[in-house]
Design an enzyme around this catalytic site. Structure first.
Site, PDB file in Angstrom:
ATOM      1  CG  HIS A  39      36.068   3.572  88.957  1.00  0.00           C
ATOM      2  ND1 HIS A  39      35.210   4.571  89.359  1.00  0.00           N
ATOM      3  CD2 HIS A  39      35.901   2.552  89.836  1.00  0.00           C
ATOM      4  CE1 HIS A  39      34.557   4.167  90.429  1.00  0.00           C
ATOM      5  NE2 HIS A  39      34.950   2.952  90.740  1.00  0.00           N
TER       6      HIS A  39
ATOM      7  CB  CYS B  37      32.320   1.473  89.488  1.00  0.00           C
ATOM      8  SG  CYS B  37      31.740   1.655  91.182  1.00  0.00           S
TER       9      CYS B  37
ATOM     10  CG  ASN C 284      33.878   4.225  94.101  1.00  0.00           C
ATOM     11  OD1 ASN C 284      33.352   4.711  93.102  1.00  0.00           O
ATOM     12  ND2 ASN C 284      34.101   2.928  94.231  1.00  0.00           N
TER      13      ASN C 284
HETATM   14  O1  UT7 Z   1      34.255   0.860  92.500  1.00  0.00           O
HETATM   15  C1  UT7 Z   1      34.445  -0.490  92.264  1.00  0.00           C
HETATM   16  C2  UT7 Z   1      34.385  -1.296  93.398  1.00  0.00           C
HETATM   17  N1  UT7 Z   1      35.073  -1.026  94.599  1.00  0.00           N
HETATM   18  C3  UT7 Z   1      36.382  -1.219  94.761  1.00  0.00           C
HETATM   19  O2  UT7 Z   1      37.152  -1.264  93.827  1.00  0.00           O
HETATM   20  C4  UT7 Z   1      36.871  -1.432  96.148  1.00  0.00           C
HETATM   21  C5  UT7 Z   1      37.857  -2.548  96.187  1.00  0.00           C
HETATM   22  N2  UT7 Z   1      38.328  -2.890  97.516  1.00  0.00           N
HETATM   23  C6  UT7 Z   1      39.059  -2.052  98.277  1.00  0.00           C
HETATM   24  O3  UT7 Z   1      39.340  -0.944  97.897  1.00  0.00           O
HETATM   25  C7  UT7 Z   1      39.589  -2.578  99.599  1.00  0.00           C
HETATM   26  O4  UT7 Z   1      39.393  -3.969  99.672  1.00  0.00           O
HETATM   27  C8  UT7 Z   1      38.932  -1.902 100.831  1.00  0.00           C
HETATM   28  C9  UT7 Z   1      39.393  -0.455 100.912  1.00  0.00           C
HETATM   29  C10 UT7 Z   1      37.427  -1.952 100.700  1.00  0.00           C
HETATM   30  C11 UT7 Z   1      39.349  -2.607 102.100  1.00  0.00           C
HETATM   31  O5  UT7 Z   1      40.760  -2.665 102.195  1.00  0.00           O
HETATM   32  P1  UT7 Z   1      41.480  -4.032 102.627  1.00  0.00           P
HETATM   33  O6  UT7 Z   1      42.907  -3.736 102.702  1.00  0.00           O
HETATM   34  O7  UT7 Z   1      41.036  -5.066 101.629  1.00  0.00           O
HETATM   35  O8  UT7 Z   1      40.915  -4.277 104.066  1.00  0.00           O
HETATM   36  P2  UT7 Z   1      40.053  -5.501 104.638  1.00  0.00           P
HETATM   37  O9  UT7 Z   1      38.686  -5.493 104.077  1.00  0.00           O
HETATM   38  O10 UT7 Z   1      40.835  -6.760 104.528  1.00  0.00           O
HETATM   39  O11 UT7 Z   1      39.986  -5.107 106.172  1.00  0.00           O
HETATM   40  C12 UT7 Z   1      41.151  -5.059 106.980  1.00  0.00           C
HETATM   41  C13 UT7 Z   1      40.763  -4.703 108.388  1.00  0.00           C
HETATM   42  C14 UT7 Z   1      39.665  -5.589 108.957  1.00  0.00           C
HETATM   43  O12 UT7 Z   1      39.944  -5.811 110.320  1.00  0.00           O
HETATM   44  P3  UT7 Z   1      40.611  -7.185 110.816  1.00  0.00           P
HETATM   45  O13 UT7 Z   1      39.654  -8.270 110.400  1.00  0.00           O
HETATM   46  O14 UT7 Z   1      41.921  -7.275 110.106  1.00  0.00           O
HETATM   47  O15 UT7 Z   1      40.722  -6.992 112.284  1.00  0.00           O
HETATM   48  C15 UT7 Z   1      38.430  -4.736 108.844  1.00  0.00           C
HETATM   49  O16 UT7 Z   1      37.445  -5.055 109.808  1.00  0.00           O
HETATM   50  O17 UT7 Z   1      40.260  -3.357 108.425  1.00  0.00           O
HETATM   51  C16 UT7 Z   1      38.992  -3.363 109.086  1.00  0.00           C
HETATM   52  N3  UT7 Z   1      38.182  -2.289 108.529  1.00  0.00           N
HETATM   53  C17 UT7 Z   1      38.225  -1.020 108.989  1.00  0.00           C
HETATM   54  N4  UT7 Z   1      38.918  -0.451 109.965  1.00  0.00           N
HETATM   55  C18 UT7 Z   1      38.747   0.871 110.151  1.00  0.00           C
HETATM   56  C19 UT7 Z   1      37.302  -2.355 107.501  1.00  0.00           C
HETATM   57  N5  UT7 Z   1      36.773  -1.132 107.266  1.00  0.00           N
HETATM   58  C20 UT7 Z   1      37.331  -0.307 108.183  1.00  0.00           C
HETATM   59  C21 UT7 Z   1      37.177   1.064 108.427  1.00  0.00           C
HETATM   60  N6  UT7 Z   1      37.905   1.610 109.420  1.00  0.00           N
HETATM   61  N7  UT7 Z   1      36.350   1.861 107.707  1.00  0.00           N
END
Ligand code: UT7
Length: 323
Positions: free
Chosen positions: A250, A113, A280
């Site tokens: 980005h 990225c 992304n």
């Molecule tokens: O390009 C360079 C690299 N990439 C990035 O910069 C991405 C960086 N990270 C992020 O943008 C965020 O961490 C994410 C968008 C990937 C995730 O957001 P988050 O607020 O960190 O969520 P999380 O991973 O802590 O997940 C929260 C909850 C989980 O459920 P529980 O364990 O709280 O019950 C996940 O299982 O959301 C759940 N979850 C989803 N729910 C619905 C994860 N993916 C999904 C989904 N739909 N697609």
């Protein structure tokens, strides 16, 4: 001295746009979750047989037209991609052939990225050192081909696309109000490999593999490292955040974008956001966002632009470019 002046930009996205709601048929997710956590509303997905080089060529042609530069004038192509058409040769040489070029040098830069920030810095260094006069710097990705469509935590986040800029080596005095690339700062830390990687490759498994990400950890590193590197590039350029007209970040997550802009005390209106439209697109996201804001007239000649990105590796970096 020589400065690498941006003469124009262009972009391309595949025709097929897939809305968040369409992904609810694929994984257990919702439009609400995706929008709230990331700001993404849709992504474009390349058609079967549509390759990274095809996206790159379309963006390059648009950039050349915008720049008023003919393909015969180009003597350097740097393509930032982590989704090359083939393991080798470089996608850049395929782009060179598809553009009908018979001279110059072409190669790929692989910094995921952060790829566009790296490629811009590499092309700028080469032009400053006489290794070319007119460069196409392209970010092009078909990232959806690396996705595990069973992993809802990653498959909803990415899209395909390409963007390009045309750079020309021009004589300059080095003043910060002159157009061109003013400064770049690059970093990497290979110890952070496991936070974002693809579990395949010709040397490890002999397969292409799938993207694996620890989203929360990547998020944490993104906010701190991007804030730091922006401070560094401003010092390197002899400028302050008050001098920035536009941030072209980005586009991974609108919350990361807002958070970094907030730490720099920048007005959210100065930040170009296209993650809602493109998701992304890895190395393509900065030139895609740049082209959107140049096309709609927000970015004007002479404006000071800040590019910043973080990605797998981990890699991160920033550029200051007076447009
Ligand atoms: O390009 C360079 C690299 N990439 C990035 O910069 C991405 C960086 N990270 C992020 O943008 C965020 O961490 C994410 C968008 C990937 C995730 O957001 P988050 O607020 O960190 O969520 P999380 O991973 O802590 O997940 C929260 C909850 C989980 O459920 P529980 O364990 O709280 O019950 C996940 O299982 O959301 C759940 N979850 C989803 N729910 C619905 C994860 N993916 C999904 C989904 N739909 N697609």
């Amino acid at each position: 001295m020589i400065r690498s002046v941006a003469l124009g930009c262009g972009s391309y996205v595949p025709a097929r746009a897939v809305a968040n709601a369409d992904l609810t048929n694929v994984v257990d997710t919702s439009d609400e979750w995706i929008v709230q956590r990331t700001g993404i509303r849709q992504r474009h997905i390349a058609a079967e047989g549509e390759l990274t080089s095809d996206l790159a060529v379309a963006a390059a042609r648009a950039a050349l037209v915008h720049a008023g530069v003919s393909v015969e004038e180009v003597d350097l192509i740097v393509v930032a991609t982590s989704t090359p058409d083939e393991t080798f040769p470089a996608t850049a040489t395929t782009v060179q052939a598809k553009l009908g070029m018979t001279k110059g040098a072409a190669f790929d830069v692989q910094a995921v990225c952060s790829g566009f920030v790296y490629a811009l810095s590499v092309a700028d260094s080469m032009l400053k050192n006489g290794l070319g006069t007119t460069a196409l710097v392209i970010g092009a990705e078909t990232f959806t081909r690396l996705l595990d469509w069973g992993d809802r935590a990653s498959c909803v986040l990415f899209g395909d696309g390409a963007g390009a800029i045309v750079l020309r080596a021009e004589t300059a005095t080095g003043a910060t109000d002159e157009r061109g690339v003013i400064a770049s700062t690059l970093h990497s830390d290979g110890r952070l490999h496991d936070l974002l990687y693809v579990d395949g490759g010709p040397s490890s498994t002999g397969t292409t593999g799938h993207l694996r990400m620890h989203g929360k950890e990547v998020y944490r590193h993104a906010v701190t490292k991007l804030t730091e590197v922006v401070g560094e590039v401003l010092i390197a350029g002899g400028l302050t955040s008050a001098d920035i007209d536009w941030v072209v970040p980005h586009q991974a997550n609108v919350r990361i974008i807002d958070s970094v802009a907030g730490k720099l005390a920048l007005d959210p209106a100065q930040v170009i956001v296209t993650v809602d439209q493109h998701a992304n697109t890895s190395a393509a996201s900065i030139p895609l966002a740049l082209t959107a804001a140049v096309t709609d007239g927000r970015i004007q000649r002479g404006d000071l632009l800040l590019f910043e990105a973080l990605g797998g590796g981990m890699t991160w970096g920033a550029n200051l470019l007076r447009w």
